[in-house]
Design an enzyme around this catalytic site. Structure first.
Site, PDB file in Angstrom:
ATOM      1  N   GLY A  10     -49.690  -6.168  10.347  1.00 31.27           N
ATOM      2  CA  GLY A  10     -48.563  -6.733  11.074  1.00 31.27           C
ATOM      3  C   GLY A  10     -48.976  -7.779  12.091  1.00 31.27           C
ATOM      4  N   GLN A  11     -47.976  -8.304  12.791  1.00 34.67           N
ATOM      5  CA  GLN A  11     -48.219  -9.337  13.803  1.00 34.67           C
ATOM      6  C   GLN A  11     -49.212  -8.871  14.863  1.00 34.67           C
ATOM      7  OE1 GLN A  11     -45.294 -11.879  16.563  1.00 34.67           O
ATOM      8  NE2 GLN A  11     -45.317  -9.731  17.191  1.00 34.67           N
ATOM      9  N   ASP A  55     -51.694   6.735   5.257  1.00 37.23           N
ATOM     10  CA  ASP A  55     -50.244   6.635   5.382  1.00 37.23           C
ATOM     11  C   ASP A  55     -49.808   7.558   6.517  1.00 37.23           C
ATOM     12  OD1 ASP A  55     -47.400   6.995   5.002  1.00 37.23           O
ATOM     13  OD2 ASP A  55     -47.656   6.196   2.980  1.00 37.23           O
ATOM     14  N   LEU A  77     -50.151   0.983  15.862  1.00 40.51           N
ATOM     15  CA  LEU A  77     -49.169  -0.093  15.790  1.00 40.51           C
ATOM     16  C   LEU A  77     -48.297   0.016  14.548  1.00 40.51           C
ATOM     17  CD1 LEU A  77     -51.518  -3.100  16.736  1.00 40.51           C
ATOM     18  CD2 LEU A  77     -50.439  -1.411  18.239  1.00 40.51           C
ATOM     19  N   ALA A  78     -48.592   0.950  13.670  1.00 43.82           N
ATOM     20  CA  ALA A  78     -47.858   1.071  12.411  1.00 43.82           C
ATOM     21  C   ALA A  78     -46.469   1.641  12.647  1.00 43.82           C
ATOM     22  CB  ALA A  78     -48.627   1.967  11.440  1.00 43.82           C
ATOM     23  N   ALA A  79     -45.488   1.082  11.974  1.00 41.03           N
ATOM     24  CA  ALA A  79     -44.106   1.556  12.094  1.00 41.03           C
ATOM     25  C   ALA A  79     -43.234   0.780  11.127  1.00 41.03           C
ATOM     26  CB  ALA A  79     -43.579   1.350  13.513  1.00 41.03           C
ATOM     27  N   SER A  81     -40.591  -1.378  11.714  1.00 41.13           N
ATOM     28  CA  SER A  81     -40.306  -1.966  13.023  1.00 41.13           C
ATOM     29  C   SER A  81     -39.127  -2.921  13.049  1.00 41.13           C
ATOM     30  CB  SER A  81     -41.559  -2.696  13.534  1.00 41.13           C
ATOM     31  OG  SER A  81     -41.961  -3.676  12.598  1.00 41.13           O
ATOM     32  N   THR A 124     -41.534   0.927  22.735  1.00 44.64           N
ATOM     33  CA  THR A 124     -40.735  -0.296  22.638  1.00 44.64           C
ATOM     34  C   THR A 124     -39.587  -0.311  23.629  1.00 44.64           C
ATOM     35  OG1 THR A 124     -39.251  -1.547  21.166  1.00 44.64           O
ATOM     36  CG2 THR A 124     -39.386   0.808  20.812  1.00 44.64           C
ATOM     37  N   GLU A 126     -36.718  -1.111  22.878  1.00 40.56           N
ATOM     38  CA  GLU A 126     -35.520  -0.657  22.173  1.00 40.56           C
ATOM     39  C   GLU A 126     -35.175   0.798  22.521  1.00 40.56           C
ATOM     40  OE1 GLU A 126     -33.312  -2.140  20.163  1.00 40.56           O
ATOM     41  OE2 GLU A 126     -34.247  -4.115  20.266  1.00 40.56           O
ATOM     42  N   TYR A 152     -34.262   2.926  14.739  1.00 47.53           N
ATOM     43  CA  TYR A 152     -35.609   2.512  15.136  1.00 47.53           C
ATOM     44  C   TYR A 152     -35.898   2.958  16.567  1.00 47.53           C
ATOM     45  CZ  TYR A 152     -39.264  -0.635  16.876  1.00 47.53           C
ATOM     46  OH  TYR A 152     -40.381  -1.149  17.467  1.00 47.53           O
ATOM     47  N   LYS A 156     -38.716   5.669  17.734  1.00 47.11           N
ATOM     48  CA  LYS A 156     -39.754   5.282  18.683  1.00 47.11           C
ATOM     49  C   LYS A 156     -39.751   6.194  19.909  1.00 47.11           C
ATOM     50  CE  LYS A 156     -42.335   1.704  17.474  1.00 47.11           C
ATOM     51  NZ  LYS A 156     -43.810   1.757  17.526  1.00 47.11           N
ATOM     52  N   HIS A 182     -41.951  -9.487  21.764  1.00 52.53           N
ATOM     53  CA  HIS A 182     -43.070 -10.420  21.777  1.00 52.53           C
ATOM     54  C   HIS A 182     -43.214 -11.024  20.381  1.00 52.53           C
ATOM     55  CE1 HIS A 182     -44.433  -6.294  21.123  1.00 52.53           C
ATOM     56  NE2 HIS A 182     -45.432  -6.770  20.398  1.00 52.53           N
TER      57      HIS A 182
END
Length: 329
Positions: A10-11, A55, A77-79, A81, A124, A126, A152, A156, A182
């Protein structure tokens, strides 16, 4: 130092791999699936990263990955998202983004690395869901109330409280980064900011006529992903495990982002090039997300280098280069 990064495709995973390798870490990346289409891209960009298959919904694979990597630091960081996607697949979002945190923490604990591995949990903004009216104009801080408004955000929040519980119950070094929005060049085109900058570049090149979006009035606290990933690393260098908000303390609407992006190609009025599509409107929307990064600035010495205008300029410039073929995808 050895680090294991989940979500390395991911980013944030890309930015973090870059940062850790530059610091001399031995980096391991968890990748899902034998035929993951992003595997080749990660190997091309980061040949020094060792990829491990695993996984978040498979505890056995996580135990094996932790044993193989024996990490001093683990960045989760995996999700799943994407907020919009979570409304369409809430059960899967709960399993990966929520319960996956439990599975990973338990893998660290049962392998005997609970006292050896520093754990970063990607929480997050969110989780907040809207303004905290007890702090008018100041934005959310680490002790603000939570009220998630998407599957989501709910998932989280489960992961966030699970991480705090493992910290308090087992004495593990677990820090949660409550990061506000971000963005950057590595952002997927399914996210609104990159959808805009990619669309602007394609409109300039004559490859499309308009950008289709949902609601345009929501306001977000937008920063640059590279700055925020540096903050993640700083959290695990701090003497004690704590929770930290990373934000800019300034909000901009999606309309603001559109105006700034189109200005980069010399277009003053973006409205003829934008269409609103009900398909992209969410059942519950967050009006405004504003963060207060005071704690991270004071305790970690965290600072952001890229402001809002610089962020949009950087993203538009990258996508113009990409569309023109001057840089590889």
């Amino acid at each position: 130092m050895r680090a294991l990064v989940t979500g390395i495709t991911g980013q944030d995973g890309g930015h973090l791999a870059e940062l850790l390798l530059a610091q001399g870490y031995e980096v391991f990346g968890l990748i899902r699936g034998q035929h993951n289409p992003k595997r080749h891209a990660v190997r091309e960009e980061f040949p020094a990263v060792t990829l491990l298959e695993g996984d978040l919904t498979d505890p056995t694979s996580l135990i094996r990955a932790v044993e193989m990597a024996a990490p001093d630091e683990l960045y989760n960081l995996a999700a799943i998202s994407h907020v919009g996607y979570s409304f369409k697949n809430p059960a899967l979002t709960a399993e990966v983004t929520g319960k996956g945190v439990l599975n990973l923490l338990e893998a660290v604990r049962v392998t005997g690395r609970g006292g050896l591995t520093r754990f970063y949990q990607a929480s997050t903004s969110e989780m907040f869901g809207g303004l905290d009216y007890n702090r008018p104009g100041r934005g959310y801080a680490e002790d603000s109330l939570f009220h998630p408004r998407s599957p989501y955000g709910v998932a989280k929040l489960y992961g966030h409280w699970t991480a705090k519980n493992y910290r308090e119950s087992y004495g593990m070094f677990v820090s949660c980064g409550i990061l506000f929005n971000h963005e950057g060049e590595r952002r997927g085109v399914e996210f609104v900011t990159r959808k805009i900058t990619d669309g602007v570049a394609r409109i300039e090149a004559g490859l499309q006529d308009a950008i289709e979006l949902g609601d345009l009035w929501p306001k977000r606290d937008w920063g640059y992903a590279g700055d925020y990933v540096r903050g993640m690393w700083q959290m695990l260098q701090h003497p004690t495990p704590e929770d930290f908000v990373l934000a800019t303390g300034v909000t901009h609407s999606i309309e603001d982002f559109l105006a700034r992006a189109f200005a980069e190609i010399g277009v003053d009025d973006w409205r003829p090039y934008v269409r609103q599509n009900p398909e992209y409107m969410r059942p519950a929307e967050v009006d405004i997300l504003l963060g207060d990064p005071s704690k991270a600035e004071a305790l970690l010495g965290w600072r952001r280098d890229v402001d809002f205008q610089g962020l949009v300029r950087r993203m538009v410039a990258h996508d113009r280069e990409l569309v023109s073929g001057r840089v590889p995808a």
